[in-house]
Write an enzyme that holds these catalytic residues in place. Structure first.
Site, mmCIF file in Angstrom:
data_model
loop_
_atom_site.group_PDB
_atom_site.id
_atom_site.type_symbol
_atom_site.label_atom_id
_atom_site.label_comp_id
_atom_site.label_asym_id
_atom_site.label_seq_id
_atom_site.Cartn_x
_atom_site.Cartn_y
_atom_site.Cartn_z
ATOM 1 N N SER A 172 -30.478 -47.493 30.748
ATOM 2 C CA SER A 172 -29.626 -46.801 29.781
ATOM 3 C C SER A 172 -28.175 -46.847 30.224
ATOM 4 O O SER A 172 -27.262 -46.673 29.425
ATOM 5 C CB SER A 172 -30.086 -45.368 29.623
ATOM 6 O OG SER A 172 -30.123 -44.771 30.889
ATOM 7 N N PHE A 173 -27.963 -47.104 31.527
ATOM 8 C CA PHE A 173 -26.578 -47.107 32.002
ATOM 9 C C PHE A 173 -25.895 -48.446 31.807
ATOM 10 O O PHE A 173 -24.694 -48.564 31.882
ATOM 11 C CB PHE A 173 -26.521 -46.720 33.479
ATOM 12 C CG PHE A 173 -27.243 -47.680 34.366
ATOM 13 C CD1 PHE A 173 -26.619 -48.817 34.826
ATOM 14 C CD2 PHE A 173 -28.558 -47.432 34.746
ATOM 15 C CE1 PHE A 173 -27.293 -49.704 35.640
ATOM 16 C CE2 PHE A 173 -29.225 -48.319 35.563
ATOM 17 C CZ PHE A 173 -28.596 -49.459 36.005
ATOM 18 N N LYS A 196 -26.420 -53.043 32.229
ATOM 19 C CA LYS A 196 -27.281 -54.200 32.518
ATOM 20 C C LYS A 196 -27.408 -54.451 34.013
ATOM 21 O O LYS A 196 -26.531 -54.088 34.785
ATOM 22 C CB LYS A 196 -26.655 -55.453 31.906
ATOM 23 C CG LYS A 196 -26.605 -55.438 30.410
ATOM 24 C CD LYS A 196 -25.857 -56.689 29.942
ATOM 25 C CE LYS A 196 -25.442 -56.523 28.498
ATOM 26 N NZ LYS A 196 -24.228 -57.239 28.170
ATOM 27 N N ASP A 253 -32.831 -40.854 42.023
ATOM 28 C CA ASP A 253 -33.593 -41.734 41.125
ATOM 29 C C ASP A 253 -34.644 -42.519 41.908
ATOM 30 O O ASP A 253 -34.809 -43.725 41.721
ATOM 31 C CB ASP A 253 -32.617 -42.684 40.401
ATOM 32 C CG ASP A 253 -33.234 -43.287 39.146
ATOM 33 O OD1 ASP A 253 -34.285 -42.784 38.688
ATOM 34 O OD2 ASP A 253 -32.675 -44.271 38.628
HETATM 35 P P1 ADP Z 1 -34.170 -49.344 36.186
HETATM 36 O O1 ADP Z 1 -34.013 -49.059 37.654
HETATM 37 O O2 ADP Z 1 -33.639 -48.236 35.364
HETATM 38 O O3 ADP Z 1 -35.552 -49.760 35.844
HETATM 39 P P2 ADP Z 1 -32.378 -51.539 36.640
HETATM 40 O O4 ADP Z 1 -31.341 -52.052 35.747
HETATM 41 O O5 ADP Z 1 -31.981 -50.894 37.912
HETATM 42 O O6 ADP Z 1 -33.281 -50.581 35.792
HETATM 43 O O7 ADP Z 1 -33.324 -52.721 37.027
HETATM 44 C C1 ADP Z 1 -33.753 -53.612 36.079
HETATM 45 C C2 ADP Z 1 -34.665 -54.646 36.707
HETATM 46 O O8 ADP Z 1 -33.940 -55.380 37.662
HETATM 47 C C3 ADP Z 1 -35.862 -54.058 37.409
HETATM 48 O O9 ADP Z 1 -37.003 -54.829 37.105
HETATM 49 C C4 ADP Z 1 -35.552 -54.202 38.859
HETATM 50 O O10 ADP Z 1 -36.728 -54.467 39.595
HETATM 51 C C5 ADP Z 1 -34.614 -55.392 38.888
HETATM 52 N N1 ADP Z 1 -33.611 -55.207 39.948
HETATM 53 C C6 ADP Z 1 -32.641 -54.285 40.000
HETATM 54 N N2 ADP Z 1 -31.906 -54.392 41.126
HETATM 55 C C7 ADP Z 1 -32.446 -55.438 41.801
HETATM 56 C C8 ADP Z 1 -32.163 -56.062 43.063
HETATM 57 N N3 ADP Z 1 -31.160 -55.646 43.830
HETATM 58 N N4 ADP Z 1 -32.915 -57.112 43.448
HETATM 59 C C9 ADP Z 1 -33.936 -57.533 42.671
HETATM 60 N N5 ADP Z 1 -34.265 -56.997 41.495
HETATM 61 C C10 ADP Z 1 -33.528 -55.965 41.054
#
Ligand code: ADP
Ligand code: MG
Length: 508
Positions: free
Chosen positions: A14-15, A17, A128
């Protein structure tokens, strides 16, 4: 952004991409979080920048490394390491019901705790913790990610995110409209541990109301006896309803079955840096910890009681016997009479001048000792008071921060007041923060899709029997739940029902 080449979008919260990128400089892959700050107030924007600066300083083997951050076109970009092993949520789903070994669970759990300790020791809350924010690197190391992102967001967006996205980790105190604190992180940590042991969420329900009631009642299906008693008992401790009864991350790390694994994941030097001697003592004779006094410990009481034979050693200052006539005079001049009266012991015969001088010297020495002692007591008292005052100020500061952060919760959960106006405001905020999301649902990964609610069911639609929980404050809770449902409904309406990731476990 021109330093990076976009590889693909890997997620959308929600915050904003999450984008997988490649650095032009070295060809390495990173993840960039894009947060829209254009609609934030100046104060909020400043706050976000400060929070990001804090994140940038977090360096720990079990925390996803933040590389840099920058602003462009009304967005704040946070660049962090890409964790190639994916997240724990996917790992758990991939098990298809086959339980992990206890060794595996505890190894992962210890690493999560080490990361959380690093964060909590710096008086920062994660806010979180969930299996989707715990990552695995290529070599299988656990890394906690996204901490602080919640702090970068304003509280309304944060609330909506929790309501729509992953409400399973909500703690009883948050459901009851109380401030978020370090023990709320511990509750979420318990949820993750439970998830690793059972491959399911501890608290599941078909709608927000029943979920909140389950969380508040604190009852969860038992963990398989496949796991040891100590591990199962730890889960119950993490799920104590009263935050005060939950252990801190430091006391979790002191547990025997946990502490013995720490050496596996941190090099000795880092162990020494991260731990006070209280914990390190348990690492055995080979450990050479840097001994630090416990935070806020009274300086005087930190010194071990020992037999003092040399006063100079005790006070840490040389005791020079000053001759009468010099600076010491002011100490002994007056008390001398008392001293002479108090010591009627016969004075050996000799030169009267010599005896008198010796007597003066003795009296002066005694008086100086008394004064040193008194001054030391005063100094200790002052430092004690300073430490106490700092502790109090820090607590007040944290309380203020928590109160401010939970403002969004209060708006939503409070039973009286100008509800409609606030809800309208929240609708506006949520729209702003999530305006770009319409139509994204079908682009989400299968893992997300498979945990989404089926059509027509979302956290805002009650489907369970009402009123079967008879706690004294059931009415108040019911009202709060209604509020939660309302926000959730509005947020969902704005998102075109695209954000209910995470609720499908309720239905499988
Ligand atoms: P949320 O935490 O709200 O589910 P995010 O935008 O943080 O959404 O993450 C979206 C996707 O990206 C998730 O599937 C997460 O596993 C992946 N992701 C986020 N940060 C990383 C990272 N540093 N390395 C690998 N995958 C990531
Ligand atoms: Mg995340």
């Amino acid at each position: 952004m021109d330093k990076y080449i976009k590889v693909q979008k890997i997620g959308e919260g929600s915050f904003g991409k999450a984008i997988l990128v490649k650095a032009k400089e070295n060809g390495k892959q990173y993840v960039i979080k894009e947060i829209n700050i254009s609609k934030m107030s100046n104060k909020e924007r400043e706050e976000s920048r400060r929070e990001v600066a804090v994140l940038a300083n977090m360096k720990h083997p079990n925390i996803v490394l933040y590389r840099e951050s920058f602003e462009e076109g009304g967005c704040l970009y946070i660049v962090m390491d890409y964790c190639e092993g994916g997240d724990l949520f996917k790992k758990i789903n991939a098990q298809k019901g086959v339980l992990f070994s206890e060794d595996q669970v505890v190894d992962w759990f210890v690493q999560i705790c080490l990361a959380l300790k690093h964060v909590h020791d710096r008086k920062i809350l994660h806010r979180d913790i969930k299996s989707q924010n715990i990552f695995l690197t290529k070599d299988g190391t656990i890394q906690l990610g996204d901490f602080g992102i919640a702090r970068v967001l304003n509280s309304t967006v944060e609330l909506a995110r929790t309501c729509i996205g992953t409400p399973y980790y909500l703690s009883p105190e948050i459901c009851e409209n109380k401030p978020y604190n370090n023990k709320s992180d511990i509750w979420a940590l318990g949820c993750v541990l439970y998830e690793m042991c059972t491959l399911k969420h501890a608290f599941e329900a078909g709608n927000m109301k029943n979920l909140v009631l389950k969380i508040i009642s604190g009852s969860f299906p038992p963990v398989s006896t496949h796991y040891s008693y100590e591990l199962r008992s730890l889960i119950s401790q993490l799920f104590k309803r009263n935050p005060r009864d939950r252990p801190s991350v430091n006391s979790i790390l002191e547990k025997n079955f946990i502490i013995k694994r720490i050496e596996k994941f941190l090099p000795p030097q880092l162990i020494a840096e991260e731990f006070s001697h209280k914990v390190l003592q348990k690492f055995g004779p080979d450990a050479s910890p840097v001994k630090r006094p416990a935070q806020g410990q009274h300086l005087a009481s930190a010194a071990p009681a020992q037999k003092i034979t040399k006063p100079a050693a005790k006070y840490g200052v040389p005791l020079i016997i000053k001759k009468p006539g010099d600076g010491a005079k002011k100490y002994y001049e007056k008390p001398l009479l008392k001293c002479r009266q108090a010591r009627p012991s016969p004075v050996k015969k000799g030169k009267p001048g010599e005896e008198r001088r010796k007597m003066f010297e003795e009296a002066a020495k005694k008086k100086r000792l008394e004064i040193f002692e008194k001054e030391k007591r005063q100094r200790d008292q002052i430092s004690f008071m300073k430490v106490e005052q700092m502790r109090r100020l820090e607590k007040e500061r944290m309380d203020r921060i928590n109160r401010a952060r939970e403002q969004g919760w209060r708006n939503v959960l409070s039973t009286g007041g100008s509800g409609e106006t606030k809800m309208q405001q929240q609708r506006e905020n949520i729209k702003v923060a999530e305006g770009k999301e319409a139509g994204l649902r079908e682009k989400q990964s299968p893992e997300h899709v498979d945990r989404r609610l089926p059509p027509g069911v979302h956290p805002g639609v009650p489907n369970g029997p009402e009123g079967h929980h008879h706690s004294p404050d059931a009415d108040a809770i019911r009202k709060r739940v209604k509020r939660l449902e309302e926000v959730s409904r509005q947020a969902n309406a704005n998102r075109l029902d695209c954000g209910c990731v995470g609720l499908s476990r309720v239905l499988v």
